[in-house]
Design a protein around this motif. Structure first.
Motif, mmCIF file in Angstrom:
data_model
loop_
_atom_site.group_PDB
_atom_site.id
_atom_site.type_symbol
_atom_site.label_atom_id
_atom_site.label_comp_id
_atom_site.label_asym_id
_atom_site.label_seq_id
_atom_site.Cartn_x
_atom_site.Cartn_y
_atom_site.Cartn_z
ATOM 1 N N PRO A 174 0.800 -1.225 0.000
ATOM 2 C CA PRO A 174 0.000 0.000 0.000
ATOM 3 C C PRO A 174 0.832 1.275 0.000
ATOM 4 N N SER A 175 1.921 1.287 0.751
ATOM 5 C CA SER A 175 2.762 2.490 0.822
ATOM 6 C C SER A 175 3.407 2.793 -0.527
ATOM 7 N N LEU A 176 3.827 1.735 -1.237
ATOM 8 C CA LEU A 176 4.460 1.927 -2.541
ATOM 9 C C LEU A 176 3.446 2.406 -3.573
ATOM 10 N N LEU A 177 2.242 1.851 -3.527
ATOM 11 C CA LEU A 177 1.194 2.290 -4.456
ATOM 12 C C LEU A 177 0.854 3.755 -4.225
ATOM 13 N N ALA A 178 0.745 4.159 -2.975
ATOM 14 C CA ALA A 178 0.418 5.548 -2.653
ATOM 15 C C ALA A 178 1.515 6.492 -3.142
ATOM 16 N N MET A 179 2.757 6.114 -2.918
ATOM 17 C CA MET A 179 3.886 6.933 -3.373
ATOM 18 C C MET A 179 3.884 7.057 -4.891
ATOM 19 N N ALA A 180 3.643 5.935 -5.577
ATOM 20 C CA ALA A 180 3.647 5.935 -7.034
ATOM 21 C C ALA A 180 2.524 6.813 -7.595
ATOM 22 N N LEU A 181 1.374 6.798 -6.957
ATOM 23 C CA LEU A 181 0.255 7.648 -7.389
ATOM 24 C C LEU A 181 0.616 9.124 -7.286
ATOM 25 N N VAL A 182 1.228 9.499 -6.167
ATOM 26 C CA VAL A 182 1.623 10.897 -5.972
ATOM 27 C C VAL A 182 2.663 11.314 -7.000
ATOM 28 N N CYS A 183 3.645 10.453 -7.237
ATOM 29 C CA CYS A 183 4.691 10.754 -8.224
ATOM 30 C C CYS A 183 4.115 10.888 -9.626
ATOM 31 N N TYR A 184 3.209 9.975 -9.982
ATOM 32 C CA TYR A 184 2.597 10.030 -11.306
ATOM 33 C C TYR A 184 1.803 11.311 -11.481
ATOM 34 N N GLU A 185 1.000 11.653 -10.493
ATOM 35 C CA GLU A 185 0.159 12.840 -10.578
ATOM 36 C C GLU A 185 1.000 14.105 -10.667
ATOM 37 N N ALA A 186 2.102 14.164 -9.901
ATOM 38 C CA ALA A 186 2.976 15.342 -9.926
ATOM 39 C C ALA A 186 3.611 15.513 -11.307
ATOM 40 N N GLN A 187 4.090 14.428 -11.878
ATOM 41 C CA GLN A 187 4.742 14.512 -13.188
ATOM 42 C C GLN A 187 3.736 14.743 -14.299
ATOM 43 N N GLU A 200 11.231 17.187 -4.501
ATOM 44 C CA GLU A 200 12.092 17.260 -3.318
ATOM 45 C C GLU A 200 11.375 16.687 -2.094
ATOM 46 N N ALA A 201 10.110 17.038 -1.950
ATOM 47 C CA ALA A 201 9.331 16.530 -0.827
ATOM 48 C C ALA A 201 9.141 15.018 -0.936
ATOM 49 N N VAL A 202 8.900 14.537 -2.164
ATOM 50 C CA VAL A 202 8.712 13.102 -2.386
ATOM 51 C C VAL A 202 9.999 12.340 -2.106
ATOM 52 N N LYS A 203 11.133 12.914 -2.483
ATOM 53 C CA LYS A 203 12.416 12.255 -2.275
ATOM 54 C C LYS A 203 12.687 12.028 -0.795
ATOM 55 N N SER A 204 12.376 13.023 0.013
ATOM 56 C CA SER A 204 12.585 12.858 1.461
ATOM 57 C C SER A 204 11.671 11.774 2.024
ATOM 58 N N LEU A 205 10.433 11.716 1.511
ATOM 59 C CA LEU A 205 9.504 10.677 1.954
ATOM 60 C C LEU A 205 9.956 9.293 1.493
ATOM 61 N N GLN A 206 10.507 9.246 0.306
ATOM 62 C CA GLN A 206 10.993 7.971 -0.229
ATOM 63 C C GLN A 206 12.065 7.393 0.672
ATOM 64 N N GLN A 207 12.944 8.234 1.170
ATOM 65 C CA GLN A 207 13.980 7.787 2.090
ATOM 66 C C GLN A 207 13.379 7.363 3.422
ATOM 67 N N LEU A 208 12.393 8.128 3.881
ATOM 68 C CA LEU A 208 11.737 7.806 5.149
ATOM 69 C C LEU A 208 11.056 6.443 5.089
ATOM 70 N N LEU A 209 10.400 6.153 3.968
ATOM 71 C CA LEU A 209 9.664 4.907 3.799
ATOM 72 C C LEU A 209 10.520 3.779 3.236
ATOM 73 N N ASN A 210 11.784 4.079 2.943
ATOM 74 C CA ASN A 210 12.727 3.081 2.418
ATOM 75 C C ASN A 210 12.218 2.461 1.108
ATOM 76 N N VAL A 211 11.773 3.324 0.194
ATOM 77 C CA VAL A 211 11.291 2.894 -1.118
ATOM 78 C C VAL A 211 12.405 3.027 -2.144
ATOM 79 N N ARG A 212 12.700 1.948 -2.845
ATOM 80 C CA ARG A 212 13.778 1.968 -3.837
ATOM 81 C C ARG A 212 13.333 2.660 -5.133
ATOM 82 N N ASP A 213 14.284 3.301 -5.794
ATOM 83 C CA ASP A 213 13.985 4.024 -7.034
ATOM 84 C C ASP A 213 13.368 3.109 -8.089
ATOM 85 N N GLY A 214 13.952 1.931 -8.258
ATOM 86 C CA GLY A 214 13.465 1.005 -9.279
ATOM 87 C C GLY A 214 12.032 0.576 -9.028
#
Length: 273
Positions: A174-187, A200-214
């Motif tokens: 669920p956390s990865l899906l939510a992050m991906a939705l936000v990233c898609y909508e922003a772009q 920038e805000a998403v990048k900090s959250l990505q580190q907090l949630l330990n989500v890999r770039d790939g």
């Protein structure tokens, strides 16, 4: 007793996200047992929780296709009783009649007991909607007033509902899906100035949630493919009012009196995967 889905509380969004991350793995459906599903609900909370319950149950139990409608309706009913106000909880008999299903209230109550036992009476779980709202809130706290208008929670929630209707996302955290939705909508907004701030805000959250770039890139592409199905002249981006079960007039006439011919649901074997 069914445990209730609690509210966001008074903790900062970052702290709440960490708490949900710690709980997420405990409620993730087993990948080996998932089956094709589609569902809908009353509120966004009920919708997301019903999908979570259905995924989790189908991942630990083998059921026949003829029993899926009963399982789905029971998961929905459990979610309604956990998320909605008591005055808004419908009668089981009304749900059966409205959904045109061919089983009885006793069948439904028996199935509900099976589901709750297999889930160890644990209804409350971190859903993609929980993560989406917290991620959105956390990002909004770091943006200026103009940038805040780029990401609207109503639009994001509608897109999440569309993703919930696809089997593809049942296997994704669920956390990865939510992050991906936000990233898609922003772009998808195509505004470099605001995208940089949001990134920038998403990048900090990505580190907090330990989500890999790939992983984020992969799921973001899946989100794009899913939402592209709604990007037509008739339906530009998913909207909650458009995510409905639509049938033809002929089918409606055939179904009209079907709930008066309810047949008893055969015993459902409780063999685990």
């Amino acid at each position: 007793m069914i445990d209730k889905v609690t509210g966001a509380g008074v903790q900062p969004s970052a702290a709440q996200l960490k708490t949900l991350i710690d709980l997420e793995s405990r409620f993730q459906p087993k990948l080996s047992g998932l089956r094709l599903i589609e569902f809908f609900g009353f509120s966004s909370e009920t919708f997301s929780l019903a999908v979570s319950l259905l995924d989790r149950f189908l991942s630990v139990m083998k059921i026949q296709p003829k029993h899926l409608s009963c399982v789905g309706l029971c998961c929905f009913y459990i979610a309604v009783k956990s998320s909605e106000e008591e005055k808004n909880v419908p009668l089981a008999n009304d749900l059966i009649r409205i959904s045109q299903n061919r089983f009885t209230v006793s069948d439904m109550m028996r199935m509900e007991k099976i589901i709750m036992e297999k889930l160890y009476w644990k209804v409350k779980a971190p859903t993609a909607l929980h993560f989406l709202r917290l991620i959105h809130s956390h990002i909004q706290e770091q943006l200026d007033s103009e940038s805040k208008t780029i990401l609207t929670i109503e639009r994001l929630e509608s897109q999440l509902k569309a993703c919930h209707c696809s089997f593809t996302f049942s296997k994704i955290k669920p956390s990865l899906l939510a992050m991906a939705l936000v990233c898609y909508e922003a772009q998808d907004q195509h505004d470099p100035e605001h995208i940089d701030k949001i990134s920038e805000a998403v990048k900090s959250l990505q580190q907090l949630l330990n989500v890999r770039d790939g992983d984020l890139v992969c799921v973001r592409e899946l989100v794009g493919k899913c939402l592209a199905e709604y990007a037509t002249t008739k339906c530009f981006r998913p909207h909650c009012l458009r995510l409905r079960w639509t049938i033809s007039g002929r089918t409606a006439r055939q179904l009209k009196h079907s709930y008066y011919k309810i047949a008893h649901l055969p015993t459902i074997p409780e063999s685990a995967c």
